[in-house]
Design a protein around this motif. Structure first.
Motif, short mmCIF file in Angstrom:
data_model
loop_
_atom_site.label_atom_id
_atom_site.label_comp_id
_atom_site.label_asym_id
_atom_site.label_seq_id
_atom_site.Cartn_x
_atom_site.Cartn_y
_atom_site.Cartn_z
N GLY A 156 -1.36 -1.78 13.04
CA GLY A 156 -1.50 -1.67 11.59
C GLY A 156 -2.03 -0.31 11.17
O GLY A 156 -1.54 0.29 10.21
N ALA A 157 -3.03 0.19 11.89
CA ALA A 157 -3.59 1.50 11.57
C ALA A 157 -2.55 2.61 11.76
O ALA A 157 -2.48 3.54 10.94
CB ALA A 157 -4.81 1.77 12.45
N MET B 157 -0.13 2.44 8.82
CA MET B 157 -0.78 2.97 7.62
C MET B 157 -0.86 4.49 7.64
O MET B 157 -0.55 5.16 6.65
CB MET B 157 -2.19 2.38 7.49
N ALA C 274 1.05 6.69 4.88
CA ALA C 274 0.22 7.47 3.96
C ALA C 274 0.48 8.97 4.12
O ALA C 274 0.60 9.70 3.11
CB ALA C 274 -1.26 7.17 4.20
N LEU D 76 3.10 0.73 4.31
CA LEU D 76 1.67 0.94 4.11
C LEU D 76 0.94 -0.39 3.87
O LEU D 76 -0.11 -0.66 4.46
CB LEU D 76 1.45 1.88 2.93
N LEU D 77 1.52 -1.24 3.02
CA LEU D 77 0.91 -2.53 2.73
C LEU D 77 0.91 -3.43 3.96
O LEU D 77 -0.07 -4.14 4.23
CB LEU D 77 1.64 -3.20 1.56
N LEU E 85 -1.75 -2.22 6.31
CA LEU E 85 -3.08 -2.59 5.81
C LEU E 85 -3.41 -4.04 6.14
O LEU E 85 -4.53 -4.34 6.58
CB LEU E 85 -3.13 -2.36 4.28
N GLU E 86 -2.44 -4.93 5.93
CA GLU E 86 -2.67 -6.34 6.24
C GLU E 86 -2.93 -6.54 7.73
O GLU E 86 -3.85 -7.29 8.13
CB GLU E 86 -1.47 -7.18 5.80
N ALA F 90 -4.05 -4.28 9.94
CA ALA F 90 -5.32 -3.67 10.35
C ALA F 90 -6.51 -4.50 9.90
O ALA F 90 -7.54 -4.55 10.59
CB ALA F 90 -5.42 -2.26 9.76
N ALA F 91 -6.38 -5.18 8.77
CA ALA F 91 -7.49 -5.98 8.25
C ALA F 91 -7.54 -7.38 8.84
O ALA F 91 -8.56 -8.07 8.71
CB ALA F 91 -7.38 -6.07 6.72
#
Length: 248
Positions: free
Chosen positions: A106-107, A110, A114, A236-237, A240-241, A243-244
């Motif tokens: 995920g990172a 992102m 980005a 990107l979204l 983010l999901e 990675a979180a």
């Protein structure tokens, strides 16, 4: 993998959509496949599935250009370092720590999305290329080996070398092909590539090629820049999901 009809349908749809992205933008098939499948499966299983479609579509991109030999001569230190970095980085992908590898994937998604959306183009001076290429190759290999994503930092670096458009497309094809082969070798070396996954990866070639053909057919009817921007925002979204996820 515990295959089911819904999972097979999801894999087929993923590679078809990833092929469309590659057909429209010229890149993105492994990144899309890792992003979507990494949200459904472990990153290790997703990496195994993308090997055959990524290899076939990137070899197609590689051999279609006019300057393979001079590009290979210029970039061979970077390519060699990608192989070494991938073999080393694959220790993370095959570690069995799914939460960590998913967060790292995920990172990486992102960071790529980005950077591509926000960063301004830059130019690497020719005098820096001899020592910078191996460093970029090693970093790309480490990220590819750990997450299955081949684009960071190889894509921004290759875009900074001032290559002509066709040469850049071919250089990207070379980098992605070497990364795919290196990742496959790394998974075999670590005993993490079951024959069943490899066979399913071979079957995924068909939807990937169909998607590429569809993407190339619609490319003249849509704005590639707008399509690419929308694709990057979605990536990107998704990153983010992922990675979180370990913190939710």
């Amino acid at each position: 993998m515990d295959l089911s009809i819904p999972l097979i349908a999801a894999i087929t749809a993923t590679f078809f959509v990833a092929g469309i992205v590659k057909g429209v933008t010229g890149m993105g098939l492994p990144t899309v496949a890792m992003g979507v499948l990494g949200a459904l499966l472990s990153p290790l299983a997703a990496a195994a599935l993308l090997l055959a479609p990524s290899f076939v579509t990137n070899v197609w991109q590689l051999v279609a250009g006019p300057s393979l030999r001079p590009i290979a001569r210029r970039l061979w230190p970077m390519m060699a370092a990608i192989v070494v970095g991938t073999l080393a980085g694959s220790a993370l992908l095959t570690s069995g720590d799914t939460a960590l590898t998913t967060a790292m994937l995920g990172a990486a998604l992102m960071l790529y999305a980005a950077y591509t959306l926000l960063a301004r183009p830059f130019r690497v001076p020719a005098r820096l290329e001899p020592w910078l290429s191996p460093l970029i190759g090693g970093a790309t290999g480490a990220v590819a080996g750990g997450t299955g994503v081949f684009v960071i930092p190889a894509v921004p670096y290759l875009q900074s070398l001032g290559l002509e458009k066709d040469d850049l497309v071919q250089a990207l094809g070379l980098s992605f092909t070497v990364s795919t082969v290196a990742l496959g070798l790394a998974l075999v070396w670590r005993g993490a590539l079951p024959l069943g996954d490899l066979a399913l990866s071979g079957l995924a070639i068909l939807p990937a090629l169909a998607g590429m053909a569809a993407g190339q057919a619609v490319r003249s009817r849509i704005s590639p820049a707008a399509f690419r921007r929308g694709f990057l925002i979605c990536l990107l979204l998704l990153g983010l999901e992922m990675a979180a996820r370990p913190f939710l």
